[in-house]
Every structure is written in C-alpha cells, then in structure tokens.
Write a protein that holds these residues in place. Structure first.
Motif, PDB file in Angstrom:
ATOM      1  N   ALA A 145      -5.979 -15.561  12.039  1.00  0.00           N
ATOM      2  CA  ALA A 145      -4.754 -14.698  12.473  1.00  0.00           C
ATOM      3  C   ALA A 145      -5.376 -13.400  12.975  1.00  0.00           C
ATOM      4  CB  ALA A 145      -3.875 -14.968  11.973  1.00  0.00           C
ATOM      5  N   ASP A 146      -5.684 -12.895  12.239  1.00  0.00           N
ATOM      6  CA  ASP A 146      -6.306 -11.579  12.515  1.00  0.00           C
ATOM      7  C   ASP A 146      -7.821 -11.007  13.547  1.00  0.00           C
ATOM      8  OD1 ASP A 146      -4.543 -10.499  10.636  1.00  0.00           O
ATOM      9  OD2 ASP A 146      -6.025  -9.740   9.152  1.00  0.00           O
ATOM     10  N   ARG A 147      -8.336 -11.561  12.618  1.00  0.00           N
ATOM     11  CA  ARG A 147      -9.088 -11.808  14.625  1.00  0.00           C
ATOM     12  C   ARG A 147      -9.131 -12.078  15.724  1.00  0.00           C
ATOM     13  NH1 ARG A 147     -14.643 -12.617  14.207  1.00  0.00           N
ATOM     14  NH2 ARG A 147     -14.985 -12.996  11.831  1.00  0.00           N
ATOM     15  N   LEU A 148      -8.151 -13.324  15.854  1.00  0.00           N
ATOM     16  CA  LEU A 148      -7.735 -13.546  16.937  1.00  0.00           C
ATOM     17  C   LEU A 148      -6.894 -12.400  17.321  1.00  0.00           C
ATOM     18  CD1 LEU A 148      -6.689 -17.461  16.416  1.00  0.00           C
ATOM     19  CD2 LEU A 148      -8.717 -16.502  17.631  1.00  0.00           C
TER      20      LEU A 148
ATOM     21  N   ILE B 197     -18.109  -9.066  16.315  1.00  0.00           N
ATOM     22  CA  ILE B 197     -16.618  -9.326  16.596  1.00  0.00           C
ATOM     23  C   ILE B 197     -16.699  -9.083  18.321  1.00  0.00           C
ATOM     24  CG2 ILE B 197     -16.671  -7.442  16.194  1.00  0.00           C
ATOM     25  CD1 ILE B 197     -13.963  -9.864  15.575  1.00  0.00           C
ATOM     26  N   GLY B 198     -17.643  -9.170  18.779  1.00  0.00           N
ATOM     27  CA  GLY B 198     -17.884  -8.850  20.260  1.00  0.00           C
ATOM     28  C   GLY B 198     -17.520  -7.147  20.247  1.00  0.00           C
ATOM     29  N   GLY B 199     -17.407  -6.823  21.668  1.00  0.00           N
ATOM     30  CA  GLY B 199     -17.618  -5.166  22.337  1.00  0.00           C
ATOM     31  C   GLY B 199     -18.742  -5.205  22.240  1.00  0.00           C
ATOM     32  N   THR B 200     -19.005  -4.172  22.202  1.00  0.00           N
ATOM     33  CA  THR B 200     -20.166  -2.950  22.181  1.00  0.00           C
ATOM     34  C   THR B 200     -20.706  -2.154  20.939  1.00  0.00           C
ATOM     35  OG1 THR B 200     -20.126  -2.434  24.480  1.00  0.00           O
ATOM     36  CG2 THR B 200     -21.708  -1.206  23.781  1.00  0.00           C
ATOM     37  N   HIS B 201     -22.055  -2.027  19.953  1.00  0.00           N
ATOM     38  CA  HIS B 201     -22.024  -1.364  18.752  1.00  0.00           C
ATOM     39  C   HIS B 201     -23.125  -0.662  18.873  1.00  0.00           C
ATOM     40  CE1 HIS B 201     -19.903  -4.602  16.501  1.00  0.00           C
ATOM     41  NE2 HIS B 201     -20.125  -5.077  18.058  1.00  0.00           N
TER      42      HIS B 201
END
Length: 230
Positions: A93-96, A121-125
C-alpha cells in the motif's frame, strides 16, 4: 503555509515548515533523509522495536507538500530508504502511494550512505545532480559553492524543544533537515556543522511556522550548554 522565503546563490527559495525545500521557479520540491523502512530495518537487525508507521507518516507529509506546491519535479537527497532492503520490503500500500506521487513527475533519487545504489522503485537514480546553479548531493563537501545537501539531520533547541532546521551559508551551502519520521538529529552547533557554516550563516527552524535565527547565536548557546554538562 508559513514558509520562510530566502535567496541562495541568486535563487529564490522557500523553506517549508515540514522540512522540504521549494524552488517555485523550477517547480521543484527537495526533501532529504526520508529513511523509509527504518522500523522494519531495526526489527530485522535486532534493534529497538518501533511502531511501523513512519513510512506512512512521511508519505502523508510529502503528499501534502506536493499538493500545496504543485511541484512537477522532486529531488530526494539520499537516505531515502533506511537500507537497500527497505526498498524491496516496502509495504504494498505504501509502495503504491509513493508510485502515485511519482507519476508524471521528474523524480530524482540521490544516493546516500544508507542507500548507496539504485533501488527498484522507478525514477532516476544518481550520485548527484545539478539544476541551474545549484548542485544537489547527499553529504556536503569542502570548498563547495551553491551546494544543497542533507545527511546531518540538523536540529535546533528552541524554548526547550528540539526542532529540525535548515542551515544556510550563502553562497556556499544549504543543508536540509531530515524529512522522515523517526529520524534523530545532530545539534546545529556541533563541530561537524560549525566547520561547514560561515560567519553570516542562518538557521531556519521548522515547525508550525519557520523561524530564522543567526547561526552564531546557536553555536554560542550550544557551547554554554556543553560547559554546564562537563
């Protein structure tokens, strides 16, 4: 929102009471040291058992700041997760919730000492990043200019209460407070921070409203407190 407006390296910025930094011209929100999953990491390693709600509390604060600022870009300045395993073990639930906040936004994760590598988790690292004149990294470095960092979790004792705070030494560096719940902190007058701040530095305390005070006064107060406890 009782933010504190200030100029750093010729950029018009706002320190938010939550501990986030807002750069309206760039539609940018910057947060540091979220430490998602701290309670789970402590439990996993046999440490103190804390109620497992810090991730949700931090997400709620972040959600409110994004709604208030309508920021289209986000930079997380490292230690976003309390360790790399915390990213994998994040409650569904927190991830979503986090993914919903990230959707449609330029979201950059800066590596920290707790999360020294890309998560899932996605995004740019990135190790660090730059926007305009400002350089964003996790830990402040010597001889920096226009640097925005976190790591130290600075706190100011004011009227008997310890409040997370920003530390501003223009045009060298700006250090953000820890944004996450369950995060401790380093007294803003500590030697490690005093070495990074200039004589005209400013402390911006967070809370219901932001309050700016000269950094020199906090160092003197810290030294007086230390002399009484020796």
């Amino acid at each position: 929102m009782d933010a504190h407006a200030f100029t750093f390296a010729s950029c018009a910025l706002r320190a938010l009471p939550s501990g986030a930094l807002h750069w309206p011209e760039q539609s940018l929100l910057v947060v540091s040291d979220l430490h998602f999953g701290k309670s789970a990491r402590l439990a996993r390693r046999g440490g103190a058992l804390l109620p497992p709600y810090e991730t949700r509390a931090t997400l709620a604060r972040l959600d409110a700041d994004l709604e208030a600022t309508t920021a289209a870009r986000v930079i997380c300045l490292g230690d976003s997760f309390d360790d790399l395993t915390a990213s994998d073990e994040m409650d569904e639930a927190d991830r979503l919730w986090l993914l919903r906040l990230m959707a449609g936004r330029d979201w950059r994760w800066i590596e920290g000492n707790h999360d020294p590598g890309p998560g899932n988790i996605g995004g740019t690292h990135l190790a660090e990043t730059r926007i305009g004149p400002l350089h964003f990294r996790h830990i402040a470095v010597a001889q920096a200019t226009a640097e925005v960092s976190g790591h130290f979790h600075p706190k100011l004792t004011l009227a008997g209460q310890r409040r997370p705070c920003f530390l501003l030494s223009d045009p060298e560096r700006l250090i953000l407070p820890a944004y996450g719940a369950y995060t401790g902190g380093l007294d803003c007058g500590a030697a490690e921070l005093a070495l990074l701040m200039g004589p005209q530095a400013l402390v911006i305390a967070t809370g219901r409203r932001c309050l700016a005070v000269p950094y020199a006064a906090t160092v003197q107060s810290s030294q007086r407190s230390s002399s009484f406890t020796r």
